[in-house]
Scaffold this motif. Structure first.
Motif, PDB file in Angstrom:
ATOM      1  N   MET A   1      13.192  -6.239  12.796  1.00 36.02           N
ATOM      2  CA  MET A   1      14.505  -6.465  12.228  1.00 36.02           C
ATOM      3  C   MET A   1      14.334  -6.591  10.713  1.00 36.02           C
ATOM      4  O   MET A   1      13.496  -7.330  10.229  1.00 36.02           O
ATOM      5  CB  MET A   1      15.098  -7.729  12.834  1.00 36.02           C
ATOM      6  CG  MET A   1      16.434  -8.076  12.303  1.00 36.02           C
ATOM      7  SD  MET A   1      17.156  -9.599  12.946  1.00 36.02           S
ATOM      8  CE  MET A   1      16.960  -9.420  14.673  1.00 36.02           C
ATOM      9  N   SER A   2      15.154  -5.880   9.989  1.00 39.07           N
ATOM     10  CA  SER A   2      15.058  -5.909   8.529  1.00 39.07           C
ATOM     11  C   SER A   2      15.660  -7.198   7.962  1.00 39.07           C
ATOM     12  O   SER A   2      16.411  -7.908   8.638  1.00 39.07           O
ATOM     13  CB  SER A   2      15.788  -4.708   7.937  1.00 39.07           C
ATOM     14  OG  SER A   2      17.181  -4.881   8.043  1.00 39.07           O
ATOM     15  N   LEU A   3      15.353  -7.464   6.728  1.00 40.40           N
ATOM     16  CA  LEU A   3      15.882  -8.647   6.058  1.00 40.40           C
ATOM     17  C   LEU A   3      17.405  -8.582   5.994  1.00 40.40           C
ATOM     18  O   LEU A   3      18.088  -9.592   6.202  1.00 40.40           O
ATOM     19  CB  LEU A   3      15.292  -8.777   4.656  1.00 40.40           C
ATOM     20  CG  LEU A   3      15.781  -9.962   3.832  1.00 40.40           C
ATOM     21  CD1 LEU A   3      15.466 -11.270   4.553  1.00 40.40           C
ATOM     22  CD2 LEU A   3      15.161  -9.949   2.452  1.00 40.40           C
ATOM     23  N   ALA A   4      17.952  -7.408   5.727  1.00 42.32           N
ATOM     24  CA  ALA A   4      19.410  -7.258   5.660  1.00 42.32           C
ATOM     25  C   ALA A   4      20.058  -7.582   7.000  1.00 42.32           C
ATOM     26  O   ALA A   4      21.119  -8.223   7.046  1.00 42.32           O
ATOM     27  CB  ALA A   4      19.777  -5.842   5.224  1.00 42.32           C
ATOM     28  N   ALA A   8      22.704 -10.619   7.710  1.00 46.53           N
ATOM     29  CA  ALA A   8      23.999 -10.326   8.331  1.00 46.53           C
ATOM     30  C   ALA A   8      24.233 -11.207   9.546  1.00 46.53           C
ATOM     31  O   ALA A   8      25.346 -11.680   9.777  1.00 46.53           O
ATOM     32  CB  ALA A   8      24.080  -8.859   8.719  1.00 46.53           C
ATOM     33  N   ARG A   9      23.201 -11.460  10.339  1.00 42.88           N
ATOM     34  CA  ARG A   9      23.343 -12.339  11.508  1.00 42.88           C
ATOM     35  C   ARG A   9      23.680 -13.753  11.088  1.00 42.88           C
ATOM     36  O   ARG A   9      24.512 -14.412  11.709  1.00 42.88           O
ATOM     37  CB  ARG A   9      22.051 -12.339  12.318  1.00 42.88           C
ATOM     38  CG  ARG A   9      21.920 -11.116  13.142  1.00 42.88           C
ATOM     39  CD  ARG A   9      21.323 -11.437  14.470  1.00 42.88           C
ATOM     40  NE  ARG A   9      21.449 -10.245  15.273  1.00 42.88           N
ATOM     41  CZ  ARG A   9      20.504  -9.712  15.987  1.00 42.88           C
ATOM     42  NH1 ARG A   9      19.350 -10.311  16.062  1.00 42.88           N
ATOM     43  NH2 ARG A   9      20.693  -8.620  16.659  1.00 42.88           N
ATOM     44  N   VAL A  10      23.034 -14.248  10.040  1.00 42.17           N
ATOM     45  CA  VAL A  10      23.310 -15.611   9.567  1.00 42.17           C
ATOM     46  C   VAL A  10      24.757 -15.721   9.099  1.00 42.17           C
ATOM     47  O   VAL A  10      25.444 -16.685   9.416  1.00 42.17           O
ATOM     48  CB  VAL A  10      22.328 -16.003   8.440  1.00 42.17           C
ATOM     49  CG1 VAL A  10      22.759 -17.290   7.773  1.00 42.17           C
ATOM     50  CG2 VAL A  10      20.919 -16.130   8.981  1.00 42.17           C
ATOM     51  N   CYS A  25      15.502 -12.812  19.372  1.00 37.97           N
ATOM     52  CA  CYS A  25      15.989 -11.854  18.370  1.00 37.97           C
ATOM     53  C   CYS A  25      17.092 -12.413  17.481  1.00 37.97           C
ATOM     54  O   CYS A  25      17.452 -11.793  16.497  1.00 37.97           O
ATOM     55  CB  CYS A  25      16.457 -10.566  19.047  1.00 37.97           C
ATOM     56  SG  CYS A  25      18.035 -10.701  19.911  1.00 37.97           S
ATOM     57  N   GLY A  26      17.690 -13.565  17.848  1.00 39.89           N
ATOM     58  CA  GLY A  26      18.718 -14.176  17.015  1.00 39.89           C
ATOM     59  C   GLY A  26      20.138 -13.733  17.302  1.00 39.89           C
ATOM     60  O   GLY A  26      21.060 -14.151  16.621  1.00 39.89           O
ATOM     61  N   ALA A  27      20.338 -12.889  18.310  1.00 39.59           N
ATOM     62  CA  ALA A  27      21.697 -12.461  18.667  1.00 39.59           C
ATOM     63  C   ALA A  27      22.497 -13.678  19.136  1.00 39.59           C
ATOM     64  O   ALA A  27      21.947 -14.592  19.746  1.00 39.59           O
ATOM     65  CB  ALA A  27      21.647 -11.410  19.761  1.00 39.59           C
ATOM     66  N   THR A  28      23.800 -13.694  18.838  1.00 39.80           N
ATOM     67  CA  THR A  28      24.638 -14.826  19.233  1.00 39.80           C
ATOM     68  C   THR A  28      25.737 -14.365  20.179  1.00 39.80           C
ATOM     69  O   THR A  28      26.164 -13.213  20.146  1.00 39.80           O
ATOM     70  CB  THR A  28      25.273 -15.495  18.002  1.00 39.80           C
ATOM     71  OG1 THR A  28      26.024 -14.528  17.271  1.00 39.80           O
ATOM     72  CG2 THR A  28      24.206 -16.118  17.113  1.00 39.80           C
ATOM     73  N   PHE A  29      26.194 -15.309  21.016  1.00 42.52           N
ATOM     74  CA  PHE A  29      27.178 -15.015  22.047  1.00 42.52           C
ATOM     75  C   PHE A  29      28.147 -16.173  22.175  1.00 42.52           C
ATOM     76  O   PHE A  29      27.790 -17.309  21.918  1.00 42.52           O
ATOM     77  CB  PHE A  29      26.502 -14.809  23.409  1.00 42.52           C
ATOM     78  CG  PHE A  29      25.225 -14.022  23.329  1.00 42.52           C
ATOM     79  CD1 PHE A  29      25.252 -12.656  23.179  1.00 42.52           C
ATOM     80  CD2 PHE A  29      24.009 -14.660  23.403  1.00 42.52           C
ATOM     81  CE1 PHE A  29      24.087 -11.933  23.098  1.00 42.52           C
ATOM     82  CE2 PHE A  29      22.836 -13.949  23.324  1.00 42.52           C
ATOM     83  CZ  PHE A  29      22.873 -12.577  23.174  1.00 42.52           C
TER      84      PHE A  29
END
Length: 55
Positions: A1-4, A8-10, A25-29
């Motif tokens: 996963m790139s820094l960008a 974007a996730r944050v 992976c940091g995906a949110t739901f």
């Protein structure tokens, strides 16, 4: 996963009412899931327990 993608996730987490996060992976739901649709991980937990657990 790139820094960008990480940034974007944050930003999306701060703007959303999503409660659960894939710890791999940091995906949110917004709903609790058994597996992450992005990475198929089974490590999904609540982002914030404030208001859920009484001291």
């Amino acid at each position: 996963m790139s820094l960008a993608q990480k940034i974007a996730r944050v930003v999306r987490k701060a703007d959303s009412d999503e409660t659960y996060e894939c710890k791999d992976c940091g995906a949110t739901f917004s709903l609790d899931r058994q597996t992450c649709p992005d990475c198929d991980s089974c490590v999904i937990d609540r982002i914030d327990w404030d208001g859920v657990v009484a001291d």
